[in-house]
Write an enzyme that holds these catalytic residues in place. Structure first.
Site, PDB file in Angstrom:
ATOM      1  N   GLU A   1      -1.527   3.833   9.942  1.00 42.31           N
ATOM      2  CA  GLU A   1      -2.647   3.868   9.577  1.00 42.31           C
ATOM      3  C   GLU A   1      -3.365   4.749  10.078  1.00 42.31           C
ATOM      4  O   GLU A   1      -3.776   4.398  10.877  1.00 42.31           O
ATOM      5  CB  GLU A   1      -2.267   1.995  10.212  1.00 42.31           C
ATOM      6  CG  GLU A   1      -2.449   0.975   8.660  1.00 42.31           C
ATOM      7  CD  GLU A   1      -2.786  -0.637   9.010  1.00 42.31           C
ATOM      8  OE1 GLU A   1      -4.728  -0.331   9.472  1.00 42.31           O
ATOM      9  OE2 GLU A   1      -2.694  -1.210   9.176  1.00 42.31           O
TER      10      GLU A   1
ATOM     11  N   SER B   1       5.229  -0.540   3.824  1.00 44.87           N
ATOM     12  CA  SER B   1       5.835  -1.933   3.875  1.00 44.87           C
ATOM     13  C   SER B   1       6.093  -2.903   3.172  1.00 44.87           C
ATOM     14  O   SER B   1       4.783  -2.864   2.171  1.00 44.87           O
ATOM     15  CB  SER B   1       4.477  -2.264   5.454  1.00 44.87           C
ATOM     16  OG  SER B   1       5.009  -1.600   7.029  1.00 44.87           O
TER      17      SER B   1
ATOM     18  N   GLN C   1      -7.054  22.081  20.014  1.00 43.56           N
ATOM     19  CA  GLN C   1      -6.398  20.585  20.094  1.00 43.56           C
ATOM     20  C   GLN C   1      -6.386  19.892  21.791  1.00 43.56           C
ATOM     21  O   GLN C   1      -6.641  19.422  22.204  1.00 43.56           O
ATOM     22  CB  GLN C   1      -5.481  19.791  19.248  1.00 43.56           C
ATOM     23  CG  GLN C   1      -5.703  20.761  18.392  1.00 43.56           C
ATOM     24  CD  GLN C   1      -4.856  19.867  17.293  1.00 43.56           C
ATOM     25  OE1 GLN C   1      -3.752  18.801  17.780  1.00 43.56           O
ATOM     26  NE2 GLN C   1      -4.664  20.509  16.071  1.00 43.56           N
TER      27      GLN C   1
ATOM     28  N   LEU D   1       1.247   4.823  -0.081  1.00 46.87           N
ATOM     29  CA  LEU D   1       0.559   6.214   0.380  1.00 46.87           C
ATOM     30  C   LEU D   1       1.370   6.900   0.410  1.00 46.87           C
ATOM     31  O   LEU D   1       1.070   9.021   0.059  1.00 46.87           O
ATOM     32  CB  LEU D   1      -0.470   6.461   1.753  1.00 46.87           C
ATOM     33  CG  LEU D   1      -1.920   7.558   1.706  1.00 46.87           C
ATOM     34  CD1 LEU D   1      -2.216   7.726   0.241  1.00 46.87           C
ATOM     35  CD2 LEU D   1      -2.434   7.282   3.094  1.00 46.87           C
TER      36      LEU D   1
ATOM     37  N   PHE E   1       1.178  -1.041   0.111  1.00 49.53           N
ATOM     38  CA  PHE E   1      -0.133   0.232   0.193  1.00 49.53           C
ATOM     39  C   PHE E   1       0.644   1.400  -0.277  1.00 49.53           C
ATOM     40  O   PHE E   1       1.777   1.750   0.819  1.00 49.53           O
ATOM     41  CB  PHE E   1      -0.842   0.312   1.283  1.00 49.53           C
ATOM     42  CG  PHE E   1      -2.059   1.061   1.246  1.00 49.53           C
ATOM     43  CD1 PHE E   1      -3.279   0.893   1.149  1.00 49.53           C
ATOM     44  CD2 PHE E   1      -1.781   2.334   2.420  1.00 49.53           C
ATOM     45  CE1 PHE E   1      -3.700   1.740   0.882  1.00 49.53           C
ATOM     46  CE2 PHE E   1      -2.519   3.203   2.956  1.00 49.53           C
ATOM     47  CZ  PHE E   1      -3.502   3.377   2.008  1.00 49.53           C
TER      48      PHE E   1
ATOM     49  N   GLU F   1       3.957  10.046   1.215  1.00 51.25           N
ATOM     50  CA  GLU F   1       5.534  10.503   0.930  1.00 51.25           C
ATOM     51  C   GLU F   1       6.075  11.652   2.024  1.00 51.25           C
ATOM     52  O   GLU F   1       5.624  11.296   2.715  1.00 51.25           O
ATOM     53  CB  GLU F   1       4.654  11.329  -0.019  1.00 51.25           C
ATOM     54  CG  GLU F   1       4.083  10.218  -0.969  1.00 51.25           C
ATOM     55  CD  GLU F   1       3.739  11.468  -2.412  1.00 51.25           C
ATOM     56  OE1 GLU F   1       3.850  12.568  -2.415  1.00 51.25           O
ATOM     57  OE2 GLU F   1       2.546  10.377  -3.023  1.00 51.25           O
TER      58      GLU F   1
ATOM     59  N   SER G   1       6.658  14.831   1.836  1.00 47.91           N
ATOM     60  CA  SER G   1       5.921  15.465   2.645  1.00 47.91           C
ATOM     61  C   SER G   1       4.677  15.701   3.108  1.00 47.91           C
ATOM     62  O   SER G   1       4.152  16.590   2.850  1.00 47.91           O
ATOM     63  CB  SER G   1       5.361  16.479   1.052  1.00 47.91           C
ATOM     64  OG  SER G   1       4.779  16.037   0.603  1.00 47.91           O
TER      65      SER G   1
END
Length: 629
Positions: A438, A227, A537, A192, A190, A194, A196
């Site tokens: 994840e 992975s 937050q 996704l 998978f 990067e 940045s």
């Protein structure tokens, strides 16, 4: 009272402006609805317990009774795999060797392929075992009890690597690729993240440009920390593409998901990363240079890659709770073995109150975590689509509970726990990544809080609309007024005692009181901050922690009630654990919600913000050494 509702509803309008912020923070895509008002009324209700928690409502359909989605045949089917998988770990796999060599040897991988471990949820006709989510989770527990590094090799392959093909693939895509990745010895990944774009997955730079003839895309860019990145021949890759916006007629960049084969050419990878833990799993940077991807390899629809990516992650998060439940069990076994054998000051360790408290908390956490994970998988298997907040909570809870349990096991073993032979030090190193990948726990907490607040705000807007035509909406108005009146003056409120076995009514009362306090806090935050709540937050984290504790209470209450009702041999023990959990969890909820309202704590959060800014300005500690040298 009605003025308060109206004020909240006005402020809830501002929550619309949060959509893009939440979309970048969240693990669930937020899209603007194009429904007409009539269509909105007919929309399917959200059955998520956690979503409705933010409205002060108990949506019990997915919680009570405890959802078990397996019939006897399905239980026997997965049961047939328990012994072979356990035997594999005791006789074939060597977790310490995997860790020291930073790879899994070919013989071990061969055994896994023969077991069918790489195609657990793939349909049988396409080479897999066709397990549902609950069955998959049961085997994940065994993996988590033995070797988390190997678990990542297996999980990265199917839980996310080719999961997109299962969820979004066309018939042709499934028939072409699923036999290869389930039984053909081909690994998946998978891709996704990067350099940045970590948590902000929508900001990826990798780009795919469609050819003039419209038959393929040319992909360029790179991905990091992938992975299986160095061994995968099939990858789910996400890249920016130029898409025509039908609403405006303008072209804009949107993320698209692709199935990319290493055999397309132009795909390469860097050396395996040197990591703190999960060392035997291959983690590498992957490079794409003029990779020619056929248009039929678009996964899902063009421009909907962000949705594909987030739903893949949502769909697989429950498995982390299952896996780490196994890890916690291993830690508890080691701790109890030591506590019952080790004598200090003339007494066994198990006889000391301090050790008893540690062991009890460890067991309670494992039980509650398992209750959450299997509740989510059961709902998924029963067809629910309203589990995204619950899955996020499960990931946060499992990763933090497992870390605590492992740490306490090491503490109980003392110096022995620090030694390699107990394997606890390996589990601790392996566990650390679970709070990061994840979806980091920090981001998932914001996702839970902000998505829940947005849901509550939209409901209060409905109440405001009702006041515009009170004659036609008296039912809604009086229902809302009655709910708030009873809650504010201490009458009625949320009553969960009827949902549990009678002997658990006191624990259910604690859960109901927590929901009442939680809902009032959500409403007060909407009144005070409106759309600016996204910047608070410190407060959002307290709110998320409260939601996690409440859902954990409800899940474990449901499971223990089912055990008591069915006269399970462990029912009385489960009752003890749930009662213990609810006392402490409800206390944490009160404390966290009090902090949200406390001027003293709000002032303290401001101090923390100032301290943090000064540290970042200095890139160092700011205070002087005590002796001034």
């Amino acid at each position: 009272m009605f003025r308060a509702i109206n004020k909240v509803a006005k402020n809830s309008k501002a929550l619309k402006n949060q959509t893009e912020v939440i979309r970048c923070l969240s693990a669930q895509p937020q899209t603007k609805s194009k429904q007409t008002p009539r269509a909105e009324k007919a929309a399917k209700p959200n059955l998520s317990f956690v979503h409705n928690l933010f409205r002060g409502q108990v949506e019990s359909s997915q919680v009570f009774p405890y959802p078990i989605a397996l019939n006897q045949e399905q239980i026997e089917y997965v049961g047939a795999f328990v012994d072979p998988v356990s035997k594999f770990f005791s006789e074939v796999n060597n977790a310490d060797r995997n860790d020291m060599n930073a790879q899994v040897d070919e013989e071990t991988l061969k055994h896994l392929w023969e077991l069918g471990a790489f195609g657990l949820q793939v349909p049988q006709e396409l080479g897999g075992l066709e397990l549902n989510n609950t069955q998959y989770g049961r085997l994940a527990e065994i993996i988590g009890m033995n070797d988390l590094g190997l678990g990542i090799v297996i999980g990265a392959h199917q839980s996310i690597g080719f999961k997109g093909i299962l969820l979004y693939g066309t018939k042709e895509q499934k028939e072409k690729y699923l036999p290869k990745v389930s039984s053909g010895g081909v690994y998946a990944a998978f891709a996704l993240t990067e350099p940045s774009s970590g948590s902000d997955a929508a900001s990826i730079k990798c780009r795919a440009v469609k050819s003039a003839d419209g038959k393929h895309y040319i992909l360029n860019g790179s991905k990091i920390w992938i992975s299986n990145g160095g061994i995968a021949d099939i990858m789910t890759v996400f890249a920016q593409t130029e898409v025509l916006d039908e609403a405006t007629g303008q072209k804009k960049d949107k993320v698209t998901a692709f199935i990319v084969e290493r055999g397309f050419g132009g795909v390469s990878n860097g050396p395996p990363e040197k990591k703190m833990g999960i060392k035997c799993s291959n983690t590498a940077e992957v490079y794409f240079e003029d990779v020619k991807i056929p248009v039929e390899n678009v996964l899902g629809k063009e421009g909907e890659g962000f949705k594909v990516a987030m739903n893949i992650l949502n769909n697989g998060r429950f498995g982390m709770g299952m896996t780490l439940g196994g890890t916690m069990r291993y830690c508890i076994q080691k701790a109890t073995d030591h506590a019952t054998q080790r004598t200090q000051f003339g007494k066994k360790l198990e006889s000391y109150g301090g050790i008893q408290e540690k062991l009890a908390r460890m067991s309670v956490l494992q039980y509650v975590n398992q209750s959450i994970a299997y509740m989510i998988s059961g709902n998924m298997d029963l067809g629910s689509n309203d589990y995204h907040l619950e899955a996020a909570i499960s990931k946060v809870f499992a990763s933090e509970a497992a870390w605590y349990v492992c740490d306490e096991a090491i503490q109980i073993l003392g110096g022995m726990g620090f030694m390699r032979d107990t394997q606890l030090e390996r589990f601790m190193r392996d566990l650390r990544i679970f709070r990061i990948f994840e979806g980091t726990n920090d981001i998932l907490r914001l996702f839970v809080a902000l998505t829940g607040i947005q849901y509550a705000g939209s409901h209060l807007k409905e109440v405001q609309k009702a006041f515009q035509n009170p004659a036609a909406n008296l039912g809604l108005i009086f229902k809302e007024a009655s709910k708030r009146a009873s809650s504010y003056i201490g009458l009625g409120g949320v009553d969960m005692t009827g949902l549990v076995e009678p002997s658990l009514k006191n624990s259910a009362k604690l859960c109901g009181e927590s929901i009442d306090m939680f809902a009032r806090t959500v409403e007060s935050l909407l009144i005070k901050y409106g759309k600016k709540i996204v910047d608070e937050q410190f407060l959002l984290n307290r709110l998320a922690d409260s939601a996690i504790d409440i859902y954990a209470m409800a899940s474990s209450l449901s499971r223990a009630s089912s055990a008591l009702k069915s006269n399970s041999p462990t029912a009385d023990f489960e009752k003890l654990m749930v009662e213990t959990w609810c006392v402490e969890a409800s206390d944490r909820v009160r404390i966290n919600l009090r902090k949200i309202h406390s001027a003293e704590f709000n002032e303290n959060y401001k101090r923390m913000s100032v301290i943090s800014k000064k540290l970042c300005e200095a890139h160092d500690i700011v205070h002087n050494n005590p002796i001034g040298v």
